[in-house]
Write a protein that holds these residues in place. Structure first.
Motif, PDB file in Angstrom:
ATOM      1  N   LEU A 221     -31.262  61.925  -9.635  1.00  0.00           N
ATOM      2  CA  LEU A 221     -30.905  61.971 -11.040  1.00  0.00           C
ATOM      3  C   LEU A 221     -30.967  60.471 -11.677  1.00  0.00           C
ATOM      4  N   GLU A 222     -31.646  60.362 -12.775  1.00  0.00           N
ATOM      5  CA  GLU A 222     -31.553  59.101 -13.406  1.00  0.00           C
ATOM      6  C   GLU A 222     -30.239  58.788 -14.358  1.00  0.00           C
ATOM      7  N   GLU A 223     -29.072  58.768 -13.486  1.00  0.00           N
ATOM      8  CA  GLU A 223     -27.995  58.354 -14.081  1.00  0.00           C
ATOM      9  C   GLU A 223     -27.146  57.547 -13.434  1.00  0.00           C
ATOM     10  N   PRO A 224     -26.051  56.729 -13.736  1.00  0.00           N
ATOM     11  CA  PRO A 224     -25.311  55.752 -13.378  1.00  0.00           C
ATOM     12  C   PRO A 224     -24.357  56.225 -12.181  1.00  0.00           C
ATOM     13  N   GLU A 225     -23.932  55.259 -11.351  1.00  0.00           N
ATOM     14  CA  GLU A 225     -23.180  55.659 -10.265  1.00  0.00           C
ATOM     15  C   GLU A 225     -21.538  56.506 -10.682  1.00  0.00           C
ATOM     16  N   ILE A 226     -21.283  56.060 -11.707  1.00  0.00           N
ATOM     17  CA  ILE A 226     -19.986  56.543 -12.240  1.00  0.00           C
ATOM     18  C   ILE A 226     -20.137  56.830 -13.520  1.00  0.00           C
ATOM     19  N   ALA A 227     -19.484  57.693 -14.141  1.00  0.00           N
ATOM     20  CA  ALA A 227     -19.223  58.028 -15.550  1.00  0.00           C
ATOM     21  C   ALA A 227     -19.579  56.991 -16.541  1.00  0.00           C
ATOM     22  N   PRO A 228     -20.072  57.521 -17.725  1.00  0.00           N
ATOM     23  CA  PRO A 228     -20.409  56.164 -18.586  1.00  0.00           C
ATOM     24  C   PRO A 228     -19.497  55.943 -19.380  1.00  0.00           C
ATOM     25  N   ALA A 229     -19.165  54.689 -20.172  1.00  0.00           N
ATOM     26  CA  ALA A 229     -18.074  53.997 -20.750  1.00  0.00           C
ATOM     27  C   ALA A 229     -17.617  55.007 -21.934  1.00  0.00           C
ATOM     28  N   SER A 230     -18.457  55.723 -22.299  1.00  0.00           N
ATOM     29  CA  SER A 230     -17.893  56.604 -23.164  1.00  0.00           C
ATOM     30  C   SER A 230     -16.790  57.759 -22.787  1.00  0.00           C
ATOM     31  N   GLN A 231     -17.125  58.088 -21.515  1.00  0.00           N
ATOM     32  CA  GLN A 231     -16.045  59.029 -20.734  1.00  0.00           C
ATOM     33  C   GLN A 231     -15.020  58.252 -19.732  1.00  0.00           C
ATOM     34  N   LEU A 232     -15.235  57.047 -19.060  1.00  0.00           N
ATOM     35  CA  LEU A 232     -14.505  56.334 -18.277  1.00  0.00           C
ATOM     36  C   LEU A 232     -14.323  55.073 -18.670  1.00  0.00           C
ATOM     37  N   THR A 233     -12.954  54.514 -18.872  1.00  0.00           N
ATOM     38  CA  THR A 233     -12.677  53.121 -19.294  1.00  0.00           C
ATOM     39  C   THR A 233     -12.024  52.470 -17.945  1.00  0.00           C
ATOM     40  N   HIS A 234     -12.732  51.240 -17.672  1.00  0.00           N
ATOM     41  CA  HIS A 234     -11.999  50.436 -16.733  1.00  0.00           C
ATOM     42  C   HIS A 234     -11.300  49.247 -17.181  1.00  0.00           C
ATOM     43  N   TYR A 235     -10.296  49.056 -16.647  1.00  0.00           N
ATOM     44  CA  TYR A 235      -9.269  48.112 -16.795  1.00  0.00           C
ATOM     45  C   TYR A 235      -8.921  47.128 -15.859  1.00  0.00           C
ATOM     46  N   HIS A 236      -8.521  45.774 -15.902  1.00  0.00           N
ATOM     47  CA  HIS A 236      -7.942  45.126 -14.839  1.00  0.00           C
ATOM     48  C   HIS A 236      -7.097  44.358 -15.094  1.00  0.00           C
ATOM     49  N   LEU A 237      -5.966  44.104 -14.249  1.00  0.00           N
ATOM     50  CA  LEU A 237      -5.015  43.167 -14.788  1.00  0.00           C
ATOM     51  C   LEU A 237      -4.558  42.237 -13.588  1.00  0.00           C
ATOM     52  N   MET A 238      -4.672  41.026 -13.972  1.00  0.00           N
ATOM     53  CA  MET A 238      -4.318  39.932 -12.752  1.00  0.00           C
ATOM     54  C   MET A 238      -2.685  40.007 -12.474  1.00  0.00           C
ATOM     55  N   ALA A 239      -2.390  40.114 -11.261  1.00  0.00           N
ATOM     56  CA  ALA A 239      -1.049  40.063 -10.760  1.00  0.00           C
ATOM     57  C   ALA A 239      -0.713  40.193  -9.179  1.00  0.00           C
ATOM     58  N   GLU A 240       0.165  39.496  -8.913  1.00  0.00           N
ATOM     59  CA  GLU A 240       0.438  39.371  -7.406  1.00  0.00           C
ATOM     60  C   GLU A 240       1.400  40.565  -6.976  1.00  0.00           C
ATOM     61  N   GLU A 241       1.593  40.849  -5.795  1.00  0.00           N
ATOM     62  CA  GLU A 241       2.367  41.908  -5.195  1.00  0.00           C
ATOM     63  C   GLU A 241       3.793  42.297  -5.990  1.00  0.00           C
ATOM     64  N   MET A 242       4.539  41.369  -5.963  1.00  0.00           N
ATOM     65  CA  MET A 242       5.775  41.708  -6.716  1.00  0.00           C
ATOM     66  C   MET A 242       5.482  41.830  -8.366  1.00  0.00           C
ATOM     67  N   ASP A 243       4.749  41.474  -8.725  1.00  0.00           N
ATOM     68  CA  ASP A 243       4.493  41.771 -10.378  1.00  0.00           C
ATOM     69  C   ASP A 243       3.746  43.012 -10.360  1.00  0.00           C
ATOM     70  N   LYS A 244       2.631  43.358  -9.419  1.00  0.00           N
ATOM     71  CA  LYS A 244       2.125  44.766  -9.384  1.00  0.00           C
ATOM     72  C   LYS A 244       3.082  45.815  -9.391  1.00  0.00           C
ATOM     73  N   ALA A 245       4.169  45.617  -8.504  1.00  0.00           N
ATOM     74  CA  ALA A 245       5.338  46.678  -8.287  1.00  0.00           C
ATOM     75  C   ALA A 245       5.978  46.696  -9.702  1.00  0.00           C
ATOM     76  N   SER A 246       6.564  45.488 -10.135  1.00  0.00           N
ATOM     77  CA  SER A 246       7.287  45.912 -11.535  1.00  0.00           C
ATOM     78  C   SER A 246       6.431  46.431 -12.691  1.00  0.00           C
ATOM     79  N   ILE A 247       5.229  46.038 -12.882  1.00  0.00           N
ATOM     80  CA  ILE A 247       4.233  46.498 -13.777  1.00  0.00           C
ATOM     81  C   ILE A 247       4.261  48.075 -13.677  1.00  0.00           C
ATOM     82  N   LEU A 248       4.015  48.540 -12.516  1.00  0.00           N
ATOM     83  CA  LEU A 248       3.815  49.784 -12.107  1.00  0.00           C
ATOM     84  C   LEU A 248       4.716  50.653 -12.608  1.00  0.00           C
ATOM     85  N   TYR A 249       6.192  50.138 -12.051  1.00  0.00           N
ATOM     86  CA  TYR A 249       7.597  50.735 -12.593  1.00  0.00           C
ATOM     87  C   TYR A 249       7.576  50.978 -14.297  1.00  0.00           C
ATOM     88  N   SER A 250       7.259  49.691 -14.757  1.00  0.00           N
ATOM     89  CA  SER A 250       7.396  49.877 -16.085  1.00  0.00           C
ATOM     90  C   SER A 250       6.408  50.759 -16.734  1.00  0.00           C
TER      91      SER A 250
END
Length: 548
Positions: A221-250
């Motif tokens: 099928l002529e389709e992307p490997e993952i769902a299109p941007a209209s259906q799936l949104t990708h976020y990224h957040l720069m953080a180290e281990e301790m900050d990851k834990a804090s952010i996840l909890y928050s």
């Protein structure tokens, strides 16, 4: 495949399927076939060998299950003896369990005519022998397990098998099944219809294609490997281990993440560390990894799909088999090579995927992201990225944006740690409290706890349904001292800019709890959520307040 000019059927009832299959499809709520189902089912009903390539979540399982059931029903009209007609191979026990479940749902109106047996569970061969003596129409299993039954004389495929299906074909060789598959091929009939289903067309798939298929039709099928941007949104957040834990909890306590969530990590120990960490804040989670028995893994997935709990912490250890520049410590613990979390498993209505540990290659990211935005549902992926993982993020983004107009795939997830300093203070204490000893004790305690999940107790729990709480997989392990006050979020520590959103989250939480109590499931509620992941952009909230 070249277009021959013929109109393709758009609905299941136009595919000349048995009424019993159509009734089962209607009961499942499938209104129209997916693209791969629309293309593959007619070809398979014609008896052609087919190589199906479609992204995860596109409906590949039903694409081969429906024609297999239809062909068996056709054979039954003239057959004089009960015989095994179809063999379905899959690389993991979870996937075998899932395939068998889909087939049972599709045969609910013809369960006496079409029977399916899953031989993947690791029990004594003699336990499964009586099931095979009855010659079920469909046998599902891993290559290793099926070959053992063939060698033991419990399974004779050479006389009657007419259909062979290999699902997740690109993983079969990478899971170490190459020798088993080749030996199994020698014990099959010379003529049969074969189907390969895969998310990618790797070199392993090409090798399997030459080994199994005869003059196949390739459906790519002529389709992307993952769902299109209209259906799936990708976020990224720069953080180290301790900050990851804090952010996840928050994020979890302020209800900025809503709906069913899978948190991915790279190791089994991290699974338990995250679980014990979140336990201290009254956030129940379930763990999923290759060290757990197959029955427990399948039961956990089923309970998650039923809405019994909302968060799974999963280790994607398959990504560590080819670690590149990363060093991976060898573990003495016994792991199940026939397990898989990021691939194949049909997690239902997953709103969010959180990469607490960023995946070590592009393929792993794609398959983790494939756990959400399945079918026509919306989804989001939030990836925590440390400085060391930044190159991996760039690698994934460069791969995903090939052929796309939008130059940026990942959106920056805005989070100001200074606004949640009180949360961060709590998080540090809770994270440090989860020591290596606590993790080890949690693992041992869980094994003892899961003894209650054995099949022998099934009849007891059928008679005593209220005792089923014993079988919950998200119960606290209590190997870390629990401070009950941490489970509450006092109003004074909630950032002023987020009080409106946080209170809305608590209101929705109460609604969800009420729904779970009254209905026993949250799937329908969560499926309707339109915005499962809210960006914690304080500047954005301030602008809205000024406008108001």
């Amino acid at each position: 495949m070249a277009d021959d000019g013929e109109e393709k059927p758009k609905n299941f009832h136009e595919m000349e399927l048995d009424d019993r299959i159509l009734k089962a499809i209607a009961k499942l709520g499938w209104q129209t076939p997916t693209l791969i189902q629309e293309r593959a089912i007619p070809l398979l009903l014609e008896g052609k060998d087919v190589l199906v390539r479609a992204r995860t979540g596109s409906g590949k399982t039903a694409a081969f299950a429906v024609p297999v059931i239809q062909k068996i029903l056709n054979i039954k009209q003239t057959a004089q003896h009960q015989e095994i007609k179809a063999l379905i191979l899959a690389p993991s026990k979870e996937l075998c369990h899932q395939i068998c479940g889909v087939i049972k749902e599709l045969t609910i109106k013809c369960s006496r005519e079409v029977r399916c047996v899953d031989v993947a569970p690791q029990v004594e061969l003699g336990v499964q022998k009586p099931l095979l003596v009855e010659k079920p129409d469909i046998v599902v299993g891993t290559p290793t397990r099926v070959l053992k039954h063939v060698k033991a004389g419990n399974l004779d495929l050479k006389k009657s098998m007419e259909i062979l299906v290999i699902d997740e074909a690109d993983l079969v060789f990478s899971f170490g099944y190459e020798s088993e598959v080749k030996e199994l091929m020698e014990r099959l009939p010379t003529i049969y219809q074969a189907i390969l289903a895969s998310a990618t067309l790797s070199e392993d798939v090409k090798s399997l294609k030459n080994l199994v298929l005869h003059n196949p039709v390739t459906l790519k099928l002529e389709e992307p490997e993952i769902a299109p941007a209209s259906q799936l949104t990708h976020y990224h957040l720069m953080a180290e281990e301790m900050d990851k834990a804090s952010i996840l909890y928050s994020l979890l306590k302020l209800h900025l993440i809503r709906g069913k969530t899978i948190i991915f990590v790279n190791t089994v120990d991290k699974c338990y560390k995250i679980k014990l960490y979140l336990e201290q804040f009254g956030i129940p989670t379930c763990v999923l990894n290759s060290e757990l028995p197959a029955k427990i893994r399948c039961h956990s997935v089923n309970q998650f799909n039923q809405g019994i709990y909302d968060i799974i912490v999963a280790s994607d250890e398959k990504a560590l088999e080819e670690p590149g520049n990363f060093e991976v410590k060898k573990s003495k613990r016994k792991k199940d090579k026939e397990s898989g979390v990021s691939r194949g498993i049909d997690f239902q209505f997953v709103a969010n995927v959180i990469n607490f540990d960023f995946p070590l290659d592009v393929e792993s990211y794609i398959h983790r992201a494939g756990r959400t935005a399945r079918g026509n549902n919306q989804g989001s992926v939030l990836s925590f990225v440390s400085i060391k993982e930044k190159s991996l993020l760039e690698q994934v983004e460069n791969n995903l944006k090939v052929g796309q107009e939008d130059a940026s795939i990942f959106k920056s997830y805005h989070f100001k740690l200074e606004e949640v300093e009180a949360f961060r203070y709590r998080a540090k204490d809770a994270w440090r409290a989860v020591t290596r000893i606590a993790v080890r004790e949690a693992r041992l305690k869980e094994i003892k706890q899961e003894i209650f999940n054995c099949q022998k107790l099934k009849s007891y729990f059928e008679d005593n349904p209220t005792d089923l709480q014993v079988l919950r997989h998200d119960k606290a392990l209590h190997t870390v001292k629990i401070q009950h006050h941490l489970s509450d979020v006092p109003e004074y520590i909630v950032p002023p800019t987020l009080k409106g959103v946080a209170s809305l989250g608590r209101k929705n939480k109460r609604k969800r709890d009420h729904y779970r109590t009254s209905q026993g499931s949250t799937s329908r509620f969560q499926a309707k959520k339109s915005n499962p992941l809210l960006s914690m952009d304080f500047e954005g909230f301030n602008k809205k307040k000024k406008k108001n």
